[in-house]
Write a protein that holds these residues in place. Structure first.
Motif, mmCIF file in Angstrom:
data_model
loop_
_atom_site.group_PDB
_atom_site.id
_atom_site.type_symbol
_atom_site.label_atom_id
_atom_site.label_comp_id
_atom_site.label_asym_id
_atom_site.label_seq_id
_atom_site.Cartn_x
_atom_site.Cartn_y
_atom_site.Cartn_z
ATOM 1 N N GLY A 217 30.153 37.476 8.567
ATOM 2 C CA GLY A 217 30.605 36.105 8.320
ATOM 3 C C GLY A 217 32.080 36.045 7.972
ATOM 4 N N MET A 218 32.522 36.986 7.152
ATOM 5 C CA MET A 218 33.934 37.025 6.769
ATOM 6 C C MET A 218 34.806 37.396 7.970
ATOM 7 S SD MET A 218 34.089 36.039 3.635
ATOM 8 C CE MET A 218 35.579 36.660 2.863
ATOM 9 N N GLY A 219 34.289 38.231 8.857
ATOM 10 C CA GLY A 219 35.030 38.548 10.087
ATOM 11 C C GLY A 219 35.219 37.296 10.936
ATOM 12 N N PHE A 220 34.144 36.519 11.071
ATOM 13 C CA PHE A 220 34.235 35.267 11.818
ATOM 14 C C PHE A 220 35.216 34.306 11.152
ATOM 15 C CE2 PHE A 220 32.892 30.849 12.308
ATOM 16 C CZ PHE A 220 33.008 30.703 13.682
ATOM 17 N N ALA A 221 35.107 34.164 9.824
ATOM 18 C CA ALA A 221 36.000 33.260 9.095
ATOM 19 C C ALA A 221 37.448 33.723 9.192
ATOM 20 C CB ALA A 221 35.573 33.154 7.630
ATOM 21 N N SER A 222 37.669 35.024 9.232
ATOM 22 C CA SER A 222 39.028 35.555 9.361
ATOM 23 C C SER A 222 39.579 35.313 10.760
ATOM 24 C CB SER A 222 39.044 37.050 9.033
ATOM 25 O OG SER A 222 38.652 37.258 7.693
ATOM 26 N N ALA A 223 38.725 35.438 11.766
ATOM 27 C CA ALA A 223 39.161 35.117 13.132
ATOM 28 C C ALA A 223 39.505 33.633 13.225
ATOM 29 C CB ALA A 223 38.067 35.484 14.138
ATOM 30 N N TYR A 224 38.680 32.815 12.618
ATOM 31 C CA TYR A 224 38.949 31.386 12.544
ATOM 32 C C TYR A 224 40.294 31.144 11.864
ATOM 33 C CZ TYR A 224 38.453 26.643 10.634
ATOM 34 O OH TYR A 224 38.657 25.338 10.272
ATOM 35 N N GLY A 225 40.558 31.859 10.777
ATOM 36 C CA GLY A 225 41.827 31.723 10.062
ATOM 37 C C GLY A 225 43.009 32.179 10.887
ATOM 38 N N GLY A 226 42.853 33.251 11.626
ATOM 39 C CA GLY A 226 43.936 33.722 12.488
ATOM 40 C C GLY A 226 44.212 32.772 13.632
ATOM 41 N N TYR A 227 43.178 32.035 14.038
ATOM 42 C CA TYR A 227 43.318 31.075 15.130
ATOM 43 C C TYR A 227 43.840 29.731 14.639
ATOM 44 C CZ TYR A 227 42.218 28.271 19.223
ATOM 45 O OH TYR A 227 42.313 27.445 20.317
ATOM 46 N N PHE A 228 43.265 29.231 13.550
ATOM 47 C CA PHE A 228 43.547 27.861 13.127
ATOM 48 C C PHE A 228 43.955 27.754 11.669
ATOM 49 C CE2 PHE A 228 42.117 23.639 11.678
ATOM 50 C CZ PHE A 228 42.930 22.860 12.476
ATOM 51 N N GLY A 229 43.137 28.242 10.776
ATOM 52 C CA GLY A 229 43.489 28.325 9.365
ATOM 53 C C GLY A 229 43.019 27.204 8.465
ATOM 54 N N ALA A 230 42.927 25.977 8.942
ATOM 55 C CA ALA A 230 42.532 24.872 8.056
ATOM 56 C C ALA A 230 41.123 25.110 7.540
ATOM 57 C CB ALA A 230 42.606 23.547 8.792
ATOM 58 N N VAL B 55 37.719 27.516 2.437
ATOM 59 C CA VAL B 55 36.418 26.898 2.146
ATOM 60 C C VAL B 55 35.302 27.763 2.738
ATOM 61 C CG1 VAL B 55 34.977 24.857 2.508
ATOM 62 C CG2 VAL B 55 37.409 24.595 2.007
ATOM 63 N N LEU B 56 35.515 28.257 3.950
ATOM 64 C CA LEU B 56 34.533 29.150 4.560
ATOM 65 C C LEU B 56 34.369 30.424 3.728
ATOM 66 C CD1 LEU B 56 35.480 28.886 8.337
ATOM 67 C CD2 LEU B 56 33.379 28.072 7.278
ATOM 68 N N TYR B 57 35.487 30.999 3.307
ATOM 69 C CA TYR B 57 35.425 32.200 2.471
ATOM 70 C C TYR B 57 34.631 31.946 1.200
ATOM 71 C CZ TYR B 57 39.014 34.985 4.960
ATOM 72 O OH TYR B 57 39.713 35.733 5.855
ATOM 73 N N LEU B 58 34.946 30.849 0.514
ATOM 74 C CA LEU B 58 34.253 30.542 -0.733
ATOM 75 C C LEU B 58 32.758 30.337 -0.507
ATOM 76 C CD1 LEU B 58 36.740 28.178 -2.576
ATOM 77 C CD2 LEU B 58 36.090 30.504 -3.220
ATOM 78 N N ALA B 59 32.424 29.651 0.561
ATOM 79 C CA ALA B 59 31.010 29.408 0.848
ATOM 80 C C ALA B 59 30.282 30.720 1.111
ATOM 81 C CB ALA B 59 30.873 28.465 2.042
ATOM 82 N N LEU B 60 30.857 31.570 1.949
ATOM 83 C CA LEU B 60 30.204 32.834 2.294
ATOM 84 C C LEU B 60 30.077 33.759 1.089
ATOM 85 C CD1 LEU B 60 32.015 33.450 5.688
ATOM 86 C CD2 LEU B 60 29.559 33.048 5.386
ATOM 87 N N MET B 61 31.172 33.954 0.383
ATOM 88 C CA MET B 61 31.132 34.856 -0.773
ATOM 89 C C MET B 61 30.257 34.290 -1.888
ATOM 90 S SD MET B 61 35.003 36.424 -1.023
ATOM 91 C CE MET B 61 35.797 34.831 -1.205
ATOM 92 N N GLY B 62 30.296 32.973 -2.068
ATOM 93 C CA GLY B 62 29.499 32.344 -3.113
ATOM 94 C C GLY B 62 28.009 32.501 -2.894
#
Length: 181
Positions: A73-86, A90-97
């Motif tokens: 999930g964090m890999g996906f969220a990081s790819a999302y961040g590298g692509y777009f970032g907005a 929130v994705l990180y917090l949701a996944l880790m939480g």
């Protein structure tokens, strides 16, 4: 360290996708991803209780690093961040939480470090493969640095419920901006 490595690889993948995909390819899905992240942030306390209860019933705790589901999930969220970032944070917090046995303030600090890794890696990648305007780069860099510092200080002092509310408001503002912009 595991999450940092995942953030680095995911960021490179997302930045590469930004270069190779057509400009409007991700535009339709971004508001949906942000909305999903917001729902996860709102539901995080309940979901965490369910996960904890399930762990106790099975008498097998999850790995300290969250296991393969968190890393994926964090890999996906990081790819999302590298692509777009907005709303990447929130994705990180949701996944880790949902998975890590830590409080929201510590997860927020981890999110800030991982976001810095993703943004830094993507920025260096773009230096070599993209054209950009230095004025915009400078404004985003200054805004991100100041906002990250202030956000971390304020986030540590807020009760989890209030911090969660702020995250939802910021996420909704991002969705509205994307849909109207």
């Amino acid at each position: 360290m595991r999450l940092g490595a995942v953030a680095l690889v995911g960021s490179l993948a997302g930045a590469a996708l930004l270069i190779v995909l057509p400009p409007g390819a991700f535009e339709l899905i971004v508001p949906v991803l942000i909305a999903i992240a917001l729902v996860l942030v709102v539901l995080q306390p309940r979901l965490s209780r369910l996960v904890k209860r399930r762990r106790e019933e099975k008498d097998a705790g999850s790995p300290a690093h969250g296991g393969p589901a968190l890393l994926g999930g964090m890999g996906f969220a990081s790819a999302y961040g590298g692509y777009f970032g907005a709303a990447q944070g929130v994705l990180y917090l949701a996944l880790m939480g949902l998975v890590l046995p830590d409080d929201l303030q510590r997860l927020n600090a981890t999110k800030n470090v991982l976001s810095a890794v993703v943004n830094g890696v993507a920025a260096v990648f773009f230096l070599f493969v993209a054209e950009f305007h230095w004025t915009a780069v400078l404004l985003v860099a200054v805004g991100s640095t100041v906002g990250g510092q202030l956000g971390a200080r304020i986030g540590r002092r807020l009760p989890p419920t209030v911090l969660r509310g702020v995250i939802v408001v910021v996420g909704l503002a991002a969705i509205i901006q994307l849909l109207l912009g």
